[in-house]
Design a protein around this motif. Structure first.
Motif, PDB file in Angstrom:
ATOM      1  N   VAL A 197       0.844  -1.183   0.000  1.00  0.00           N
ATOM      2  CA  VAL A 197       0.000   0.000   0.000  1.00  0.00           C
ATOM      3  C   VAL A 197       0.886   1.242   0.000  1.00  0.00           C
ATOM      4  N   GLN A 198       0.614   2.144  -0.918  1.00  0.00           N
ATOM      5  CA  GLN A 198       1.356   3.402  -0.949  1.00  0.00           C
ATOM      6  C   GLN A 198       0.378   4.558  -1.081  1.00  0.00           C
ATOM      7  N   LEU A 199       0.643   5.606  -0.306  1.00  0.00           N
ATOM      8  CA  LEU A 199      -0.143   6.832  -0.379  1.00  0.00           C
ATOM      9  C   LEU A 199       0.784   7.972  -0.750  1.00  0.00           C
ATOM     10  N   GLN A 200       0.363   8.780  -1.700  1.00  0.00           N
ATOM     11  CA  GLN A 200       1.182   9.900  -2.164  1.00  0.00           C
ATOM     12  C   GLN A 200       0.366  11.175  -2.024  1.00  0.00           C
ATOM     13  N   ALA A 201       0.789  12.031  -1.100  1.00  0.00           N
ATOM     14  CA  ALA A 201       0.098  13.309  -0.887  1.00  0.00           C
ATOM     15  C   ALA A 201       0.771  14.407  -1.694  1.00  0.00           C
ATOM     16  N   SER A 202      -0.018  15.338  -2.184  1.00  0.00           N
ATOM     17  CA  SER A 202       0.517  16.454  -2.955  1.00  0.00           C
ATOM     18  C   SER A 202      -0.391  17.657  -2.816  1.00  0.00           C
ATOM     19  N   GLY A 203       0.104  18.812  -3.265  1.00  0.00           N
ATOM     20  CA  GLY A 203      -0.737  20.000  -3.309  1.00  0.00           C
ATOM     21  C   GLY A 203      -0.474  21.028  -2.231  1.00  0.00           C
ATOM     22  N   GLY A 204       0.451  20.769  -1.354  1.00  0.00           N
ATOM     23  CA  GLY A 204       0.758  21.741  -0.315  1.00  0.00           C
ATOM     24  C   GLY A 204       1.444  22.970  -0.890  1.00  0.00           C
ATOM     25  N   GLY A 205       1.622  23.968  -0.054  1.00  0.00           N
ATOM     26  CA  GLY A 205       2.292  25.174  -0.494  1.00  0.00           C
ATOM     27  C   GLY A 205       2.019  26.326   0.445  1.00  0.00           C
ATOM     28  N   LEU A 206       2.196  27.519  -0.087  1.00  0.00           N
ATOM     29  CA  LEU A 206       2.012  28.740   0.686  1.00  0.00           C
ATOM     30  C   LEU A 206       0.717  29.416   0.278  1.00  0.00           C
ATOM     31  N   ALA A 207      -0.063  29.811   1.262  1.00  0.00           N
ATOM     32  CA  ALA A 207      -1.307  30.531   1.004  1.00  0.00           C
ATOM     33  C   ALA A 207      -1.416  31.698   1.978  1.00  0.00           C
ATOM     34  N   GLN A 208      -2.109  32.709   1.567  1.00  0.00           N
ATOM     35  CA  GLN A 208      -2.363  33.842   2.455  1.00  0.00           C
ATOM     36  C   GLN A 208      -3.577  33.542   3.327  1.00  0.00           C
ATOM     37  N   PRO A 209      -3.663  34.155   4.474  1.00  0.00           N
ATOM     38  CA  PRO A 209      -4.881  33.999   5.294  1.00  0.00           C
ATOM     39  C   PRO A 209      -6.123  34.337   4.480  1.00  0.00           C
ATOM     40  N   GLY A 210      -7.111  33.472   4.592  1.00  0.00           N
ATOM     41  CA  GLY A 210      -8.320  33.635   3.798  1.00  0.00           C
ATOM     42  C   GLY A 210      -8.262  32.952   2.450  1.00  0.00           C
ATOM     43  N   GLY A 211      -7.105  32.459   2.086  1.00  0.00           N
ATOM     44  CA  GLY A 211      -6.933  31.804   0.799  1.00  0.00           C
ATOM     45  C   GLY A 211      -7.327  30.339   0.832  1.00  0.00           C
ATOM     46  N   SER A 212      -7.047  29.658  -0.269  1.00  0.00           N
ATOM     47  CA  SER A 212      -7.435  28.255  -0.421  1.00  0.00           C
ATOM     48  C   SER A 212      -6.282  27.429  -0.961  1.00  0.00           C
ATOM     49  N   LEU A 213      -6.292  26.172  -0.601  1.00  0.00           N
ATOM     50  CA  LEU A 213      -5.396  25.173  -1.159  1.00  0.00           C
ATOM     51  C   LEU A 213      -6.163  23.865  -1.290  1.00  0.00           C
ATOM     52  N   ARG A 214      -5.715  23.038  -2.212  1.00  0.00           N
ATOM     53  CA  ARG A 214      -6.346  21.731  -2.391  1.00  0.00           C
ATOM     54  C   ARG A 214      -5.263  20.665  -2.336  1.00  0.00           C
ATOM     55  N   LEU A 215      -5.405  19.753  -1.414  1.00  0.00           N
ATOM     56  CA  LEU A 215      -4.476  18.634  -1.294  1.00  0.00           C
ATOM     57  C   LEU A 215      -5.101  17.403  -1.939  1.00  0.00           C
ATOM     58  N   SER A 216      -4.247  16.558  -2.471  1.00  0.00           N
ATOM     59  CA  SER A 216      -4.701  15.300  -3.033  1.00  0.00           C
ATOM     60  C   SER A 216      -3.890  14.154  -2.462  1.00  0.00           C
ATOM     61  N   CYS A 217      -4.517  13.016  -2.373  1.00  0.00           N
ATOM     62  CA  CYS A 217      -3.825  11.806  -1.924  1.00  0.00           C
ATOM     63  C   CYS A 217      -4.167  10.691  -2.890  1.00  0.00           C
ATOM     64  N   ALA A 218      -3.154  10.139  -3.502  1.00  0.00           N
ATOM     65  CA  ALA A 218      -3.335   9.043  -4.448  1.00  0.00           C
ATOM     66  C   ALA A 218      -2.899   7.744  -3.787  1.00  0.00           C
ATOM     67  N   ALA A 219      -3.739   6.741  -3.889  1.00  0.00           N
ATOM     68  CA  ALA A 219      -3.449   5.454  -3.267  1.00  0.00           C
ATOM     69  C   ALA A 219      -3.174   4.395  -4.317  1.00  0.00           C
ATOM     70  N   SER A 220      -2.239   3.538  -4.023  1.00  0.00           N
ATOM     71  CA  SER A 220      -1.976   2.383  -4.873  1.00  0.00           C
ATOM     72  C   SER A 220      -1.890   1.148  -3.989  1.00  0.00           C
ATOM     73  N   GLY A 221      -2.341   0.053  -4.531  1.00  0.00           N
ATOM     74  CA  GLY A 221      -2.299  -1.192  -3.776  1.00  0.00           C
ATOM     75  C   GLY A 221      -3.569  -1.479  -3.006  1.00  0.00           C
ATOM     76  N   ILE A 222      -4.485  -0.527  -2.995  1.00  0.00           N
ATOM     77  CA  ILE A 222      -5.775  -0.729  -2.318  1.00  0.00           C
ATOM     78  C   ILE A 222      -6.853  -0.065  -3.144  1.00  0.00           C
ATOM     79  N   SER A 223      -8.086  -0.403  -2.832  1.00  0.00           N
ATOM     80  CA  SER A 223      -9.212   0.286  -3.429  1.00  0.00           C
ATOM     81  C   SER A 223      -9.822   1.208  -2.386  1.00  0.00           C
ATOM     82  N   LEU A 224      -9.811   2.510  -2.664  1.00  0.00           N
ATOM     83  CA  LEU A 224     -10.349   3.455  -1.696  1.00  0.00           C
ATOM     84  C   LEU A 224     -11.851   3.301  -1.512  1.00  0.00           C
ATOM     85  N   ALA A 225     -12.469   2.536  -2.394  1.00  0.00           N
ATOM     86  CA  ALA A 225     -13.893   2.281  -2.213  1.00  0.00           C
ATOM     87  C   ALA A 225     -14.142   1.445  -0.967  1.00  0.00           C
ATOM     88  N   LEU A 226     -13.108   0.774  -0.493  1.00  0.00           N
ATOM     89  CA  LEU A 226     -13.244  -0.100   0.661  1.00  0.00           C
ATOM     90  C   LEU A 226     -12.596   0.466   1.919  1.00  0.00           C
TER      91      LEU A 226
END
Length: 125
Positions: free
Chosen positions: A1-30
Motif C-alpha cells: 500500500v502506498q499513499l502519495q500526498a501532494s498540493g501543499g504550499g504557501l497561502a495567504q490567510p483567507g486563501g485556499s489550497l487543495r491537497l490530493s492523496c493518491a493510493a496504490s495497492g488498495i481500493s479506496l472504495a473499501l
C-alpha cells in the motif's frame, strides 16, 4: 500500500489550497481515507475522515465548514479542499487510510496503518 500526498504550499490567510492523496495497492472504495496534520512542536491531529461505512465525512471542529474531503476525479484519489485558511492551519498534512472505520475514534492517528509522506501547508501573509 502506498499513499502519495501532494498540493501543499504557501497561502495567504483567507486563501485556499487543495491537497490530493493518491493510493496504490488498495481500493479506496473499501477504505476509510483520512487527513491528519502536525504543526511544529505539536502532536498529530485529525483533520477529517471520509468513511466508507456510511459515506459521510467527519471533521475536526477547528476545520468544520472550511475544509471538505471528497473523492477525487482520478481513480483512487481523495482530495482535501481547504478554504478560508488561517495561520493556525500551518502544518505538515498527511493522508492516512485503513480498512476499518473507527467511528468516533477516527481522529486517533495510532489506529491507522498506512500513511502518506506528508505535504507542507503554510498560511502566512
Amino acid at each position: 500500500v502506498q499513499l502519495q500526498a501532494s498540493g501543499g504550499g504557501l497561502a495567504q490567510p483567507g486563501g485556499s489550497l487543495r491537497l490530493s492523496c493518491a493510493a496504490s495497492g488498495i481500493s479506496l472504495a473499501l477504505y476509510a481515507m483520512c487527513w491528519f496534520r502536525q504543526a511544529p512542536g505539536k502532536g498529530r491531529e485529525g483533520v477529517g475522515c471520509y468513511s466508507t461505512s456510511d459515506g459521510l465525512a467527519y471533521y475536526a471542529d477547528s476545520v468544520k465548514d472550511r475544509f471538505t474531503i471528497s473523492r477525487g476525479n482520478a481513480k483512487n484519489t481523495v482530495s482535501l479542499q481547504m478554504n478560508n485558511l488561517k495561520p493556525e492551519d500551518t502544518a505538515v498534512y498527511y493522508c492516512a487510510t485503513d480498512l476499518n472505520w473507527y467511528g468516533n475514534s477516527w481522529n486517533n492517528p495510532g489506529l491507522y496503518g498506512y500513511w502518506g509522506q506528508g505535504t507542507q501547508v503554510t498560511v502566512s501573509s
